[in-house]
Write an enzyme that holds these catalytic residues in place. Sequence first.
Site, PDB file in Angstrom:
ATOM      1  CG  HIS A  58      -1.835  -1.117   1.346  1.00 42.23           C
ATOM      2  ND1 HIS A  58      -2.774  -1.384   0.383  1.00 42.23           N
ATOM      3  CD2 HIS A  58      -1.990  -2.079   2.293  1.00 42.23           C
ATOM      4  CE1 HIS A  58      -3.474  -2.463   0.753  1.00 42.23           C
ATOM      5  NE2 HIS A  58      -3.006  -2.910   1.893  1.00 42.23           N
ATOM      6  CG  HIS A  66      -6.503  -5.787   0.976  1.00 41.09           C
ATOM      7  ND1 HIS A  66      -7.317  -5.161   1.889  1.00 41.09           N
ATOM      8  CD2 HIS A  66      -5.242  -5.543   1.363  1.00 41.09           C
ATOM      9  CE1 HIS A  66      -6.566  -4.566   2.794  1.00 41.09           C
ATOM     10  NE2 HIS A  66      -5.303  -4.778   2.497  1.00 41.09           N
TER      11      HIS A  66
END
Lengths: 216, 332
Positions: free
Chosen positions: B57, B219
């Site tokens: 991320h 995700h």
Amino acid sequence: MNQGIDLKSSGAIVLALIDIINENRAYLSEIDGAIGDGDHGINMSKGFSQCREALLAKAELPGLAEALDTLAMTLLEGIGGSMGPLYGSFFMGLSEALAGHAQLDAALFGKALAQGVEAVESVGNAKVGDKTLMDTLIPARDAYQAAIAGGADFPAAIAAMLEAAEAGWRSTKDLQARIGRAARLGERSIGVLDAGATSCFLLLQGLGKGVVSRLA
Amino acid sequence: MNRVINHPDLVVEDMLKGIVAAHPELQATPDNPRVIKRSCAPVAGKVGIVTGGGSGHEPAFLGYVGENLVDAVAVGEIFSSPTAKSFFDAMKAADGGQGVACLYGNYAGDNMNVKMAIKMAERAGMTVRTVVANDDVPSAPKGDEAKRRGVAGEILMWKTAGACAALGGSLDEVIAVAQKTIDRTRSIGIGLSSCVIPAAGKANFHIEDGKMEVGIGHHGEPGTNVADTVSAEQMAKIMVGTVLPDLPFGRGDRVAVLISGLGATPLMEQYILYSGVEKALSEAGVTVAVPLVGNFFTSLEMMGVTLSVLQLDEELEKLITHPCASIGFNRK
């Protein structure tokens, strides 16, 4: 009814659990790959292997309670995600129940199993039917307790536990995942076994076999 | 897929080597390479700010370790929670004696590992409190906010809480600011393509060409619907139209707006989206006091964007505009 095993000399049961995970590394990842990210076997094998190193580094193999504690701590330290805390809690619950005892008998096994399951429930939110390791674990505990309540001896109660664990594990094939990453797939998660439920069955089987073989 | 890596199983380790080599103000803790802290942490007398989460991320989460922001971060495998031990070690690394605020996102693995870490911290005599970000509107219906995921709104929470701690706030005050920030933040993502975890080697999920997944998670968690792609201006209307009524935001509100690319969407397109968002907000009578546009919270090479809107009050506007310095967030 007074049968039990010596805890101090039973630490090797944990080594057997480590072997089981390592032997099934590829199988567990393959199952996980169908609906998860395919790393269950790799992660579990990594954590359990770290435990083997920690156990072998000790002057002598510790008893079962301490070996389970080592397993719990290495899983908590070595693997993150959800499996580290879930299995870490389970083995810590088992270990804490056994600590201070010399003998593992049917009653103590039941207490340890219940405490292990309770520890898992205290960190996770999954219930039976969510397609997780709880589908193996909860029926296993319930069947063990029902068998004892019905007058079964230690080996018979373990046999009942494993029968229920296996049925629970197999039931995950037809379930739709409601929790965890596989939940994304909705109905597409049906038709595949859950990886956590699978490793949980293999571990309970190893634990049960380890105890029964020492009772003989 | 072509990648700039050495080995697919070691991408997190190798990234951390580069991070500490490039940033002397950051370092790994001596006993746990999966904890990155400010080199000066713990800062005596200051409430410690900790977060953590899976990798992939970037610049989240480690890119928000810095001055007037986060003190220490626990680093997980790609899209996988850090271990309980790493969260605990991050708490230790941040503890300057005034307690630790662990500010993280609402995911099953993170919840469990933080819970176990707090047990370890309590055993070590530390005081740790948590705020769990749940700003992602599409992940659960209104009334079920506790089930919502934490997404880019976490950055706004780290920003205000980090400023509050740096200005001498107590643990109670820091926690209250973090909670207030996340309570007043609403987010939504739109996904346009999938991403590949290097060790897995195949796409995590699939989005058809010409389709967009509205409400997608960081995700690839499922969105609320898959639709034909629309113009950036239409996307802005969908996104603003989802977040505004949920809080609800009202006419006269001053807000911070954070638009983040998900990894493979060019900055050009993020600014095209911002223009639409600003217009839609202004039509609703909402003033953007603090605009933030860039790759703040990504998902590997996913294409797509997220929008987070924070309803400011006097306290939050002061804290969000307080100076800070880090890889991901700088303000003079």
